[in-house]
Write an enzyme that holds these catalytic residues in place. Sequence first.
Site, PDB file in Angstrom:
ATOM      1  N   PHE A 299     -22.218 -28.526 -19.979  1.00 55.81           N
ATOM      2  CA  PHE A 299     -22.176 -30.055 -19.503  1.00 55.81           C
ATOM      3  C   PHE A 299     -23.337 -30.584 -18.877  1.00 55.81           C
ATOM      4  O   PHE A 299     -23.195 -31.548 -18.233  1.00 55.81           O
ATOM      5  CB  PHE A 299     -20.712 -30.276 -18.555  1.00 55.81           C
ATOM      6  CG  PHE A 299     -19.429 -29.343 -19.350  1.00 55.81           C
ATOM      7  CD1 PHE A 299     -19.195 -29.790 -20.698  1.00 55.81           C
ATOM      8  CD2 PHE A 299     -18.953 -28.443 -18.519  1.00 55.81           C
ATOM      9  CE1 PHE A 299     -17.977 -29.082 -21.054  1.00 55.81           C
ATOM     10  CE2 PHE A 299     -17.773 -27.664 -19.286  1.00 55.81           C
ATOM     11  CZ  PHE A 299     -17.591 -27.953 -20.231  1.00 55.81           C
ATOM     12  N   LEU A 687     -18.491 -32.373 -39.486  1.00 56.65           N
ATOM     13  CA  LEU A 687     -18.869 -30.970 -40.245  1.00 56.65           C
ATOM     14  C   LEU A 687     -17.665 -30.455 -39.967  1.00 56.65           C
ATOM     15  O   LEU A 687     -17.306 -29.551 -40.935  1.00 56.65           O
ATOM     16  CB  LEU A 687     -20.044 -30.190 -39.466  1.00 56.65           C
ATOM     17  CG  LEU A 687     -21.191 -31.423 -39.415  1.00 56.65           C
ATOM     18  CD1 LEU A 687     -22.417 -30.396 -38.904  1.00 56.65           C
ATOM     19  CD2 LEU A 687     -21.484 -31.886 -41.055  1.00 56.65           C
ATOM     20  N   ASN A 688     -16.840 -30.216 -38.815  1.00 52.05           N
ATOM     21  CA  ASN A 688     -15.815 -29.496 -38.923  1.00 52.05           C
ATOM     22  C   ASN A 688     -14.395 -30.189 -38.131  1.00 52.05           C
ATOM     23  O   ASN A 688     -14.957 -30.026 -36.728  1.00 52.05           O
ATOM     24  CB  ASN A 688     -16.104 -28.025 -38.276  1.00 52.05           C
ATOM     25  CG  ASN A 688     -14.877 -27.136 -38.080  1.00 52.05           C
ATOM     26  OD1 ASN A 688     -13.808 -27.556 -37.854  1.00 52.05           O
ATOM     27  ND2 ASN A 688     -15.294 -25.613 -38.127  1.00 52.05           N
ATOM     28  N   PRO A 689     -13.636 -30.564 -38.504  1.00 51.20           N
ATOM     29  CA  PRO A 689     -12.538 -31.483 -37.843  1.00 51.20           C
ATOM     30  C   PRO A 689     -12.162 -30.453 -36.648  1.00 51.20           C
ATOM     31  O   PRO A 689     -11.518 -31.242 -35.621  1.00 51.20           O
ATOM     32  CB  PRO A 689     -11.616 -31.928 -38.888  1.00 51.20           C
ATOM     33  CG  PRO A 689     -11.957 -30.963 -40.038  1.00 51.20           C
ATOM     34  CD  PRO A 689     -13.295 -30.629 -39.902  1.00 51.20           C
ATOM     35  N   GLN A 695     -13.786 -30.732 -29.192  1.00 54.72           N
ATOM     36  CA  GLN A 695     -15.015 -31.346 -28.173  1.00 54.72           C
ATOM     37  C   GLN A 695     -14.589 -32.638 -27.804  1.00 54.72           C
ATOM     38  O   GLN A 695     -14.757 -32.904 -26.566  1.00 54.72           O
ATOM     39  CB  GLN A 695     -16.479 -31.545 -29.341  1.00 54.72           C
ATOM     40  CG  GLN A 695     -16.911 -30.375 -29.202  1.00 54.72           C
ATOM     41  CD  GLN A 695     -17.753 -29.950 -28.072  1.00 54.72           C
ATOM     42  OE1 GLN A 695     -18.768 -30.550 -27.424  1.00 54.72           O
ATOM     43  NE2 GLN A 695     -17.275 -28.986 -27.119  1.00 54.72           N
ATOM     44  N   GLY A 760     -20.411 -34.365 -28.825  1.00 57.40           N
ATOM     45  CA  GLY A 760     -20.131 -33.670 -27.387  1.00 57.40           C
ATOM     46  C   GLY A 760     -19.828 -34.521 -26.118  1.00 57.40           C
ATOM     47  O   GLY A 760     -19.123 -33.918 -25.228  1.00 57.40           O
ATOM     48  N   GLU A 761     -20.562 -35.644 -26.340  1.00 55.11           N
ATOM     49  CA  GLU A 761     -20.354 -36.505 -24.882  1.00 55.11           C
ATOM     50  C   GLU A 761     -19.667 -37.610 -25.116  1.00 55.11           C
ATOM     51  O   GLU A 761     -19.114 -38.258 -23.946  1.00 55.11           O
ATOM     52  CB  GLU A 761     -21.621 -36.769 -24.399  1.00 55.11           C
ATOM     53  CG  GLU A 761     -22.415 -35.438 -23.878  1.00 55.11           C
ATOM     54  CD  GLU A 761     -24.048 -35.637 -23.715  1.00 55.11           C
ATOM     55  OE1 GLU A 761     -24.346 -35.944 -22.519  1.00 55.11           O
ATOM     56  OE2 GLU A 761     -24.893 -35.477 -24.615  1.00 55.11           O
TER      57      GLU A 761
END
Length: 794
Positions: A299, A687-689, A695, A760-761
């Site tokens: 993080f 890309l990958n649910p 995330q 990610g954020e």
Amino acid sequence: MSGVGGVGGTAPGPAGEVPGPGPESRWPGGGPDQESREPDGDPDPEGREPDDEPAPPTRPDRGWIGAPVPRVEGPLKVRGEATFAAEVALDGMVYAALAFSTTAKGRITTLDTAEAEAAPGVVLVMTHRNAPRMRPMPQFDTSEKAAGYDTLPIMQDDRVHWNGQPIAVVLAGTQEQADHAASLVRATYEAEPATTSFARAKAAGTEAGWFRGPLHLEIGDAEAELAAAAVSVDATYRTPPQNHDAIEPHAATVVWHGDDLVVHDASQSVAHTAWSLAHVLGVDEERVRVTSPFVGGGFGGKLLWQHQVLGAAAARLADRPVRIALSREGVFRVVGGRAPTEQRVAIGADRDGRFTALVHTGTQATTRHNAMPEPFTAPARSHYAVGSVKLDLRVAYLDVVANSTMRAPGGAVGSYALECAVDELAFALGVDPIELRLRNEPDRDPVDGRPFSSRHLVEAWRAGAERFGWDGRDPTPGAVREGEWWVGTGCATASHPYVRMPGGAVRITLTDRGRALVEVAAHEMGMGTATAQTQVVAELLALPPDRVSFAYGDSRMPGLVMAAGSQQTASIGAAVIAARRVLVAELLELVGDGSPLAGLAAEEVGALDRGLAKLDDPSRHESYAAVLARAGRAEVVVEASGPPPLEAATWSMHSFGAMFCEARVNAVTGEARVSRFLGSMDCGRVLNPRTAAAQVRGGIVMGLGAALVERTDVDERTGRVVNAGFAEHHVPVHLDVPEIDVIWTDVPDPRAPLGARGIGEVGVTGTAAAVANAVFHATGKRVRDLPLTPDRLL
């Protein structure tokens, strides 16, 4: 998801365009197989050669990219076989413990280590009196590979710069012996005047903030437009300091082999840390190796702090391997977090709700030994169309541990203030909060006029409102009560800028058994990087995912990819696409005259069924194994870097989201609970649910913590963190977190490699504001200081 194009025929252009679907997106690939992932392992137990294996199941109709593939490292973690930094066992290893200063600023006048040195099991006590000579850490973001968060001498003199600074390192045979001996270190101090209060720091004067450029911007005369506005709001919002509280505390296992240093770290920047440690310790960069295959949460906090340097120095002094694992208290003492802020947001609008002025200014705290501001004005640069803007961030200096990046630096706290102010304006206008946001949706970047690469936030708002059941909401605050609980709903915009740093490079090894190994000095901290990139490589090379190995977390691997800025997917993806082109060209150099691929150029072929084929004639196909066998090669190895990250210079690129919250506030106790939450996200291609949703949910949970419970309490008399542990420093637990729904626009961004922007954020941004707005709707009480604890709601 459709495939990403012919292997030889498409690749990112100068601005990083996403490859379009090519013929191989319709060709059958292979299904997932959880057997060996080694690229050159032993033959299969049955003795089959690759071409003799039974046909694998057909891949998903839309390709591996976009499929909800489980984490490739998941079984290792579930079985307890994933080795983290504090679990590496080395022969002759000793354990470290730190003794911390108890004054905020001054000098050590006496330092008595005799009792500690005599304690059972103690091997060494290192202080400034016997520590090796070392340089200060190179400060993060001051050069390409700098990873340090402060610029102070590390145990080089008797100076104390913050309450909690390490003053001694104790090495002993067990962790318990080291901890006990560290408690026996005695020190006295000559204290000097220290600034440990944010209010006093502001009163002492502030300076202009700077983060990759000045944090001041004026377009038009926003103050004049604000004064002339038909309707306006003008309020101050405050956010407290917050600490990094990852499940895995910071740790490193360190060993010297002569002049070569190996650090098994909990890191999100292995290559940067290796270079920075070499600088501090005065050794050549190639003599330092940092590995970090598994990280229990980063993080932004797991870059280079003083504990890794102290572990390396103590290991060299003792000539023994050292494990240094910070206690939970030690994390609070040594590792900085998010800085406190005080923000003014003022918005002027006409009677129809069109914004005429936006002012977002304020102050945050930092230290003089780092330069890591919390750029909270970032959301105001992209959220809304407005004619006049005034943005300004000032910094006030404290004598405390250096603050650091923390998930969505700037955006997490800046979106709280901005989106609460928008909600307050909607209430003043009598306009639905979503409608107000839609009326002020920009068609170009509000600050510099660049076109958006892809912005589908309106669609996200509409889909989210329908899914959440926003229609029929009574706009009157305090209108809904269920027993003791007031019930309200709120919303907010989320955003995070697209980032792709230079330095992305990968190495691909393709073997005559039809396996691919991809190596990159990247990181897997639980966000699904290894899984998503395995899917990408499987798609681009038309291999089953079980034939792809993704190796990462080692500074000896190629690339300079920091897990920061939500940029790993774009950086690695661009490099993989570039390496794929080089690989195809090399394979075509190897084909003989008898090959169906003979005479074809790279732009004429694509990947198909574990090999290459002519794009417009799939019958001209040959497997990778056959190409290498004919050439007498066991493998082919290529390495390539992605193009320069020029796309963000041409286009305004962001991930966006529409956040919806239902909150309940107890009329008797003032307790606030979140009962429902939805994130409707616009982040480009997903890309990958499965991993992407995890995330976003993780970011939302962090936002819920910031909204309701998280606050680092500092004794302003001494500068000491007084809630340095989970007994007093509260973070959300399972009962605090409701079911979190996540939906996507899932529209590929044509300017981003693979069409994907960072996720990610963005989930942490907007969340605290959505909670605060829901609490206001429930109670009619507007609280502008986080967290929303019962004392503020009663």
